[in-house]
Design a protein around this motif. Structure first.
Motif, mmCIF file in Angstrom:
data_model
loop_
_atom_site.group_PDB
_atom_site.id
_atom_site.type_symbol
_atom_site.label_atom_id
_atom_site.label_comp_id
_atom_site.label_asym_id
_atom_site.label_seq_id
_atom_site.Cartn_x
_atom_site.Cartn_y
_atom_site.Cartn_z
ATOM 1 N N TRP A 210 18.821 46.202 10.773
ATOM 2 C CA TRP A 210 18.299 45.148 9.912
ATOM 3 C C TRP A 210 18.188 45.691 8.495
ATOM 4 C CZ3 TRP A 210 15.806 45.891 14.759
ATOM 5 C CH2 TRP A 210 16.026 44.878 15.688
ATOM 6 N N LEU A 211 18.940 45.075 7.581
ATOM 7 C CA LEU A 211 18.988 45.555 6.201
ATOM 8 C C LEU A 211 18.242 44.664 5.214
ATOM 9 C CD1 LEU A 211 22.721 46.659 6.127
ATOM 10 C CD2 LEU A 211 20.702 48.095 6.449
ATOM 11 N N THR A 212 17.836 43.483 5.642
ATOM 12 C CA THR A 212 17.117 42.572 4.753
ATOM 13 C C THR A 212 15.650 42.968 4.686
ATOM 14 O OG1 THR A 212 18.638 40.797 5.363
ATOM 15 C CG2 THR A 212 16.564 40.149 4.321
ATOM 16 N N PRO A 213 15.107 43.169 3.481
ATOM 17 C CA PRO A 213 13.688 43.530 3.357
ATOM 18 C C PRO A 213 12.770 42.505 4.025
ATOM 19 C CG PRO A 213 14.817 43.878 1.278
ATOM 20 C CD PRO A 213 15.782 43.158 2.182
ATOM 21 N N ASP A 214 11.676 42.990 4.591
ATOM 22 C CA ASP A 214 10.735 42.148 5.323
ATOM 23 C C ASP A 214 10.273 40.933 4.524
ATOM 24 O OD1 ASP A 214 10.850 43.859 7.495
ATOM 25 O OD2 ASP A 214 8.996 44.909 6.986
#
Length: 66
Positions: A8-12
């Motif tokens: 998972w590369l999308t910031p929280d």
């Protein structure tokens, strides 16, 4: 596949709902005579197999690899 890697590369902060977007790993396998195409083209049959399977839920987390 014997190995599957998910990252998972999308910031929280860009995940609008942290209760979604994770990964469910089911303790079941398709029949040995199924091709990958059959698994992907017949989600109804796959749903029957996993309906009674146990699973592990891994929540979404930025920069996590499973």
């Amino acid at each position: 596949a014997n190995v599957s890697v998910n990252i998972w590369l999308t910031p929280d902060e860009f995940n609008g709902d942290m209760t979604t977007g994770g990964l469910n790993i089911f303790n079941s396998r398709p029949p040995s005579d199924w091709s990958p195409q059959r698994q992907n083209q017949r989600p109804d049959l796959a749903a029957e197999i996993i309906a009674s399977a146990s699973n592990i839920s891994i929540p979404y987390k930025f920069n996590r690899m499973v």
